[in-house]
Design an enzyme around this catalytic site. Structure first.
Site, short mmCIF file in Angstrom:
data_model
loop_
_atom_site.label_atom_id
_atom_site.label_comp_id
_atom_site.label_asym_id
_atom_site.label_seq_id
_atom_site.Cartn_x
_atom_site.Cartn_y
_atom_site.Cartn_z
N GLY A 1 76.73 30.83 69.27
CA GLY A 1 75.79 31.39 70.25
C GLY A 1 74.36 30.92 70.04
CG HIS B 1 76.48 20.27 74.10
ND1 HIS B 1 76.46 21.08 72.98
CD2 HIS B 1 77.71 20.44 74.64
CE1 HIS B 1 77.63 21.69 72.85
NE2 HIS B 1 78.40 21.33 73.84
CD GLU C 1 80.15 23.14 71.30
OE1 GLU C 1 80.25 23.92 72.24
OE2 GLU C 1 79.34 23.29 70.35
CG ASN D 1 83.00 26.44 70.14
OD1 ASN D 1 82.55 26.80 69.05
ND2 ASN D 1 82.22 25.99 71.09
NE ARG E 1 84.36 30.60 71.20
CZ ARG E 1 83.48 30.04 72.00
NH1 ARG E 1 83.77 29.82 73.28
NH2 ARG E 1 82.29 29.66 71.56
#
Ligand code: ADP
Ligand code: ADP
Ligand code: MG
Length: 457
Positions: A164, A208, A275, A290, A292
């Protein structure tokens, strides 16, 4: 196949999982805190169980209550959504030992990727390039100084357990390193209950770029192309799109092949996102994975035509990947997502309260994922995301035109939202031309707000 799935989450993602279950003919159990009694997941799930007081630690993060709710209702699987327990390896393990399928990868893989410094090492070994940085967690300020001197300033201090966008600091020089190190450790301890930090070379103007992957329980892995998530404020994504205006077919193939090889080496199963940062010279570096479903998964759904949440459920049930996704899948058209957050547009502080007027945009190529409605009350306890506005078109220009007119007609009154800043971005010539990097949003921010500490030029 599962008979009944419990959704260990709230808001739009809980509703998103309910949608997938309904289409698969699987029954659903919503869980809710006392603050969420009057929410749409509670209304639309087949069953709903109150799991405690508003504070997440006592409800959505309360493992014994979630497991009890699953046992009482006879749920045979749990979908964790994103945030909350979705990347908690212990929770995944407790599910398995309770005879409940956790819809996600195996606990070992979740644990590995949750330690971002360890993930860097393992992914290097699996063939993904990483940024120069520390070997692992930093033990002393002296060690940090030595690593920073070796890789050169500015350096990024990052929380090993981070997520986050929290627990991150940019150190511009040696004089400021020790103080920022302490600040990052403190914030990381507060946010994640773990003060471990590591160092990475700071990239000044990166994009990104992330790859969506799917893996099954039989060793097959594929990727579904990339998303560009460079439009961020405070290291948190604000707008995402697929494909990326900065990624050529040749680069997509090169990155995609490396991603698939690394995930095969790891034995990755279920949905996940790798990422990367892409620098101005076109070099790409793994930053994290990540394990998920991602907030921005709808943009990939719109360019692939796949329902990623259904795929997650089927993969967790043991279905083989080649029966779910055809080989050599190509991205078709273009999709963009704006994350509508309930925040004061000037200060980015969460804006809780009751929604007065509410109008959703619609029409061709427009999708809205949300669980709010007129008169809904936004509680102050949780993440500020209240809606995702996603548009698609045959090309980027058409997707942008649809986003522009959809934002004009998206009306939420009574609370502050990010809709005004999205409208500004959609009118920006550089954004329209696809020219942006992770520092693009700074120009839309009032002078003092936005970044957490000074960014070197
Ligand atoms: P995404 O790319 O899916 O948006 P984010 O990093 O923004 O990924 O996280 C999505 C959600 O999960 C956000 O609500 C964020 O606050 C939350 N989140 C991410 N990582 C963590 C973590 N380690 N602990 C708690 N919440 C997290
Ligand atoms: P989180 O787990 O909070 O999502 P990430 O490692 O994915 O953390 O980084 C979040 C964002 O922070 C990136 O998208 C990028 O904008 C910025 N960032 C992270 N590492 C670096 C770096 N080494 N140099 C420049 N920016 C970075
Ligand atoms: Mg990230």
């Amino acid at each position: 196949m599962f008979n009944k799935i419990l959704i260990a989450n709230r808001g739009e993602i809980a509703l998103r999982v309910i949608n997938a279950c309904k289409e698969l003919g699987v029954k659903t159990v919503a869980v809710y805190s006392e603050a969420d009694r009057h929410t749409l997941p509670v209304r639309f799930a087949d069953q709903a169980v109150c799991i405690g007081p508003p504070r997440a630690a006592e409800s959505y993060l309360n493992v014994p209550r979630l497991i009890s709710a699953a046992e009482i209702t006879g749920a045979d699987a749990i979908h964790p959504g994103y945030g909350f327990l979705s990347e908690n390896a212990n929770f995944a393990e407790v599910c398995e030992t309770s005879g409940i399928t956790f819809i996600g990868p195996s606990p070992d893989i979740i644990r590995l990727m949750g330690e971002k410094d360890r993930a860097r090492r393992e992914m290097t070994a699996a063939g993904l390039p990483v940024l120069p940085g520390s070997e692992g967690v930093l033990r002393t300020p002296e060690e940090a100084r030595a690593v920073a001197a070796r890789i050169g300033y500015p350096v990024m201090i990052k929380a090993a357990a981070g997520g986050g966008g929290r627990g991150m600091r940019i150190a511009p020089n040696e004089a400021e390193l020790a103080g920022l190190l302490q600040a990052a450790q403190h914030e990381s301890q507060q946010a994640f209950g773990n003060a471990d930090v590591y160092l990475e070379k700071y990239i000044a103007r990166p994009r990104h770029i992330e790859f969506q992957v799917l893996g099954d329980k039989h060793g097959q892995v594929t990727h579904l192309g990339e998303r560009d998530c460079s439009v961020q404020r405070r290291h948190q994504k604000l707008i995402e799109e697929s494909p990326s205006p900065a990624v050529s077919e040749q680069v997509r193939q090169e990155m995609g092949a490396k991603v698939v090889a690394a995930m095969q080496a790891l034995g990755y199963n279920n949905a996940g996102t790798i990422e990367f940062l892409l620098d101005e010279e076109g070099n790409f570096y793994f930053i994290e994975m990540n394990t998920r479903i991602q907030v921005e998964h709808p943009v990939t759904e719109l360019v692939t035509g796949l329902d990623l949440v259904k795929k997650q459920i089927l993969l967790a049930a043991g279905v083989k990947l080649d029966t779910l996704v055809r080989p050599n899948l190509r991205l078709r058209g273009h999709a963009i997502e704006c994350r509508i957050v309930a925040e004061d547009p000037e200060t980015f502080k969460p804006s809780a309260g009751r929604i007065a007027t509410f109008h959703l945009p619609g029409g061709t190529g427009v999708r809205v994922d949300t669980a709010v409605y007129a008169e809904a009350v936004i509680p102050p306890y949780y993440d500020s995301l209240i809606a995702k506005l996603i548009t698609q078109g045959k090309d980027r220009r058409e997707a942008l035109a649809r986003m522009g007119r959809a934002l004009e007609m998206f009306v939420i009154e009574g609370i502050h939202t990010s809709i005004p800043i999205h409208r500004q971005i959609l009118a920006d010539p550089d954004f329209l031309a696809g020219r942006y990097d992770t520092r693009f949003v700074e120009r839309f921010l009032p002078a003092a707000a936005g970044l957490r500490n000074a960014v070197p030029a």
